[in-house]
Design a protein around this motif. Sequence first.
Motif, short mmCIF file in Angstrom:
data_model
loop_
_atom_site.label_atom_id
_atom_site.label_comp_id
_atom_site.label_asym_id
_atom_site.label_seq_id
_atom_site.Cartn_x
_atom_site.Cartn_y
_atom_site.Cartn_z
N LEU A 175 -5.86 7.01 23.94
CA LEU A 175 -5.56 8.32 24.52
C LEU A 175 -6.40 8.56 25.76
O LEU A 175 -5.91 9.04 26.78
N LYS A 176 -7.68 8.21 25.68
CA LYS A 176 -8.60 8.37 26.81
C LYS A 176 -8.11 7.57 28.01
O LYS A 176 -8.06 8.07 29.14
N THR A 186 -5.06 6.54 28.61
CA THR A 186 -3.80 7.12 29.07
C THR A 186 -4.06 8.32 29.97
O THR A 186 -3.45 8.47 31.03
N ILE A 187 -4.98 9.18 29.56
CA ILE A 187 -5.31 10.37 30.36
C ILE A 187 -5.92 9.96 31.69
O ILE A 187 -5.56 10.50 32.75
N ILE A 188 -6.83 9.00 31.68
CA ILE A 188 -7.46 8.54 32.92
C ILE A 188 -6.41 7.97 33.87
O ILE A 188 -6.41 8.27 35.07
N SER A 189 -5.48 7.16 33.36
CA SER A 189 -4.47 6.57 34.24
C SER A 189 -3.51 7.64 34.77
O SER A 189 -3.07 7.58 35.91
N PHE A 190 -3.21 8.65 33.92
CA PHE A 190 -2.34 9.74 34.37
C PHE A 190 -3.00 10.52 35.50
O PHE A 190 -2.38 10.81 36.52
N VAL A 191 -4.26 10.87 35.31
CA VAL A 191 -4.99 11.63 36.34
C VAL A 191 -5.08 10.82 37.63
O VAL A 191 -4.90 11.35 38.72
#
Length: 172
Positions: free
Chosen positions: A14-15, A17-22
């Motif tokens: 999840l971490k 995924t969030i980093i790549s999204f941002v």
Amino acid sequence: MENESHKKPPIESLKLTIISFVYAYRANILALIMGATFGFLMSHAGATTFDYHAKMFLFIDLQLMKVIGTAVVVAMIGVYLMKKYHIQAVTTGMEVDFVKKPYQQGLVAGAFLFGIGWAMTASCPGTVPAMLGEGKISALFTLIGLLLGTMAYGVLQSFIAHNGSYADTFKK
């Protein structure tokens, strides 16, 4: 059978995924934050209140004129500093460029129409999204008018560019 070496714990997955999204949408996220901040500041300054616009155009209360004047001065200083220090854009890293546009015929008439629309709706294009964010439904009609006016401008420019021929006006 799946390779077990490629599995990550759910929290770490999840971490990442969030980093790549941002990272992928950093320009959009920055624009959203800046837009929300700008809308909040306009609302706080009274730029989204119909009465302040009406009072400004009637020269009764010049609070909104002071806000606009302050914004112009801050923008002038900002542009001067960006030109002087060759500032780079946050999202692209390219130097911010200020291209002077040539005078176009019809600019005065367009500015006059803009002023009439502003006075009639008590909102300028910059305040419409903030007004919608405040829940002012009447701003929706102003937004529709802005979109129709922009479309009419594009059609008219295309018509003029094709020497007044209707046949080519709506073609790509």
